[in-house]
Design a protein around this motif. Structure first.
Motif, short mmCIF file in Angstrom:
data_model
loop_
_atom_site.label_atom_id
_atom_site.label_comp_id
_atom_site.label_asym_id
_atom_site.label_seq_id
_atom_site.Cartn_x
_atom_site.Cartn_y
_atom_site.Cartn_z
N GLY A 1 0.81 -1.20 0.00
CA GLY A 1 0.00 0.00 0.00
C GLY A 1 0.85 1.25 0.00
O GLY A 1 2.01 1.24 0.26
N GLY A 2 0.21 2.39 -0.25
CA GLY A 2 0.93 3.65 -0.18
C GLY A 2 1.84 3.84 -1.36
O GLY A 2 1.96 3.03 -2.25
N ARG A 3 2.55 4.94 -1.31
CA ARG A 3 3.38 5.29 -2.44
C ARG A 3 4.72 4.61 -2.40
O ARG A 3 5.44 4.57 -3.37
N ASN B 1 -1.07 10.31 -5.30
CA ASN B 1 0.00 11.24 -4.94
C ASN B 1 0.12 12.37 -5.98
O ASN B 1 1.19 12.66 -6.48
N ASP C 1 3.46 11.83 -8.26
CA ASP C 1 4.36 10.80 -7.73
C ASP C 1 5.84 11.05 -8.06
O ASP C 1 6.67 10.17 -7.84
N GLU D 1 -1.70 11.10 4.61
CA GLU D 1 -1.31 10.77 3.24
C GLU D 1 -2.30 9.76 2.69
O GLU D 1 -2.62 8.77 3.34
N GLN D 2 -2.83 10.03 1.49
CA GLN D 2 -3.87 9.19 0.91
C GLN D 2 -3.25 8.09 0.04
O GLN D 2 -2.43 8.37 -0.83
N ASP D 3 -3.67 6.86 0.30
CA ASP D 3 -3.31 5.75 -0.59
C ASP D 3 -4.41 5.47 -1.60
O ASP D 3 -4.17 4.84 -2.63
N THR D 4 -5.62 5.92 -1.29
CA THR D 4 -6.73 5.88 -2.22
C THR D 4 -7.41 7.24 -2.18
O THR D 4 -7.10 8.08 -1.33
N GLY E 1 -7.48 5.41 2.74
CA GLY E 1 -6.28 4.58 2.75
C GLY E 1 -5.19 5.18 3.62
O GLY E 1 -4.00 5.11 3.28
N ASP F 1 -2.48 5.79 6.57
CA ASP F 1 -1.50 4.96 7.29
C ASP F 1 -0.94 5.79 8.44
O ASP F 1 -0.42 6.89 8.23
#
Length: 423
Positions: free
Chosen positions: A101-103, A271, A289, A349-352, A356, A358
């Motif tokens: 997950g995540g960037r 991102n 990103d 910080e958004q993963d979706t 999302g 963390d």
């Protein structure tokens, strides 16, 4: 007569030997064979020394063995107790995420003060409750000089809410001590607690608005804990932008890494626009990103004004701290316009898109006056913002007003005066 003299001589030697041994502790009589032609006193003296030394050494060794045995028993008890506690903690801890997950895959648990277990979550909720109670006490002090029936009624309602929250947390702790509930029940319970916290925060914020007529932009957001549920969100998206400037006031002493002050995600790209400092890495600014490392030093617990400008042409960027340019570069997502229809989140910080979160990337600290423009600000304009000059401009894409922001999960809102509140 000769035999009597010999016996008297022998006894005097033994008593002399015994007297000399009293300095070394308790003594005893020892029978030792002596050759006929050897002086008895000399032989007694020669034999008593090694015997006494050996005896003392044996006693000391015996005491040492007993002490070590006792120490080993105590250490075994300590190890058994610690093992039991560790097993209990492991049984209560939440399962790890299924995927990276995540960037950045593999960057979980990069921050040392991350809380994962149920007990830690309850402790965090308890701290949030204390913060809300403090705010309510401040409101009570204000209401003493303002005998408003409506204010008193709302105060009583809020106090009841806090009491109910404390009962829920206490009940949850007791349940954890007695049983080991399933993951689903645990998640549902925490969601209910967080929902009540959010509602309570909104009620307190409404009451705080009523006690003073502060300007709509004179406030700050506080994120006291590193969680995956405490955040704020802009009520509207950003437009398409070919250049922009983003500025904000920030204060944090979190270590390692202050986390994510803000992130902007769009469909297909989580991102799109992110400001983050994670682990022991320098602060980074992401566009689509792509990463630029920023020369900011902010985790000293003092207020700092940050500004970042960017243009799609050659991906040129500049970074300002406290009105002074600290860094610049190019080739940061060149010719990539910032996409519209996204979600701007503060503190996570958004993963979706819009989620999302963390906890390892959550922001810990305070921030205020986040403004965004769809153009590159001049050095003079940035200096005016950092010094609270009356000519300072307000963001034309996103402006820092209470009506533009929603708060979730227990993040708190306080009055903030730029520059006068610094340090």
């Amino acid at each position: 007569m000769e035999g009597f003299s010999w016996k008297l001589f022998l006894l005097s030697c033994l008593f002399a030997t015994e007297g000399s041994a009293q300095d070394f502790g308790q003594t005893q009589f020892i029978c030792t064979s002596v050759p006929k032609d050897v002086d008895l006193c000399t032989a007694a003296m020669q034999n008593s020394g090694p015997a006494e030394d050996l005896k003392t050494t044996i006693i000391q060794l015996r005491e040492t063995v007993l002490q070590q045995k006792e120490t080993i028993v105590n250490q075994k008890e300590t190890i058994r107790e610690l093992t039991s506690k560790l097993s209990r903690c492991e049984s209560l801890s939440l399962p790890a995420a299924a995927g990276p997950g995540g960037r950045r895959p593999g960057t979980k648990n990069t921050m040392g003060d991350v809380s994962r277990g149920t007990a830690d979550t309850l402790a965090q909720l308890g701290q949030t409750l204390q913060t809300l109670k403090q705010r309510l006490e401040n409101l009570e002090q204000y209401s003493r000089g303002n005998n408003s029936a409506q204010a008193n009624s709302l105060k009583d309602l809020l106090q009841n809410k806090i009491d109910d929250m404390e009962k829920q947390v206490l009940s949850r702790v007791n349940t954890l001590e007695e049983n080991k509930p399933g993951q689903r029940n645990e998640t549902d319970q925490r969601n209910r607690v967080e929902s009540t916290l959010t509602s309570l925060h909104h009620r307190i914020s409404d009451l705080e608005k009523g006690k003073e007529t502060r300007p709509a932009d004179r406030f700050q957001l506080t994120f006291p804990l590193r969680t995956n549920y405490m955040y704020a969100k802009a009520k509207r998206s950003l437009p398409e932008m070919y250049s922009f400037s983003v500025c904000l006031w920030i204060k944090s002493n979190a270590s390692p890494g202050v986390g994510t002050p803000f992130s902007y995600a769009v469909p297909g790209q989580a991102n799109e626009l992110v400001l983050i400092e994670w682990g022991n890495n320098p602060m980074e600014f992401l566009i689509n990103d792509k990463v630029a490392k920023l020369p900011f030093l902010i985790n000293d617990g003092k207020w700092h004004h940050l500004c970042i400008t960017w243009t799609t042409r050659d991906g040129m960027w500049e970074a300002f701290q406290d009105g002074v340019r600290r860094g610049h570069g190019e080739n940061l997502a060149p010719y990539h316009p910032i996409k519209p229809d996204g979600v701007l989140v503060l503190g996570q910080e958004q993963d979706t898109l819009g989620g999302g979160f963390d906890a390892t990337q959550a922001y810990v600290g305070e921030l205020a006056h986040l403004n965004i423009w769809n153009r590159k600000l001049s050095v003079t304009e940035i200096s005016n913002l950092a010094t609270c000059n009356s000519k300072a401009v307000v963001g034309n894409v996103f402006s820092w007003t209470e009506s533009n922001i929603e708060i979730f999960g227990g993040a708190t809102k306080w009055t903030f005066e730029p520059c006068s509140s610094i340090n």
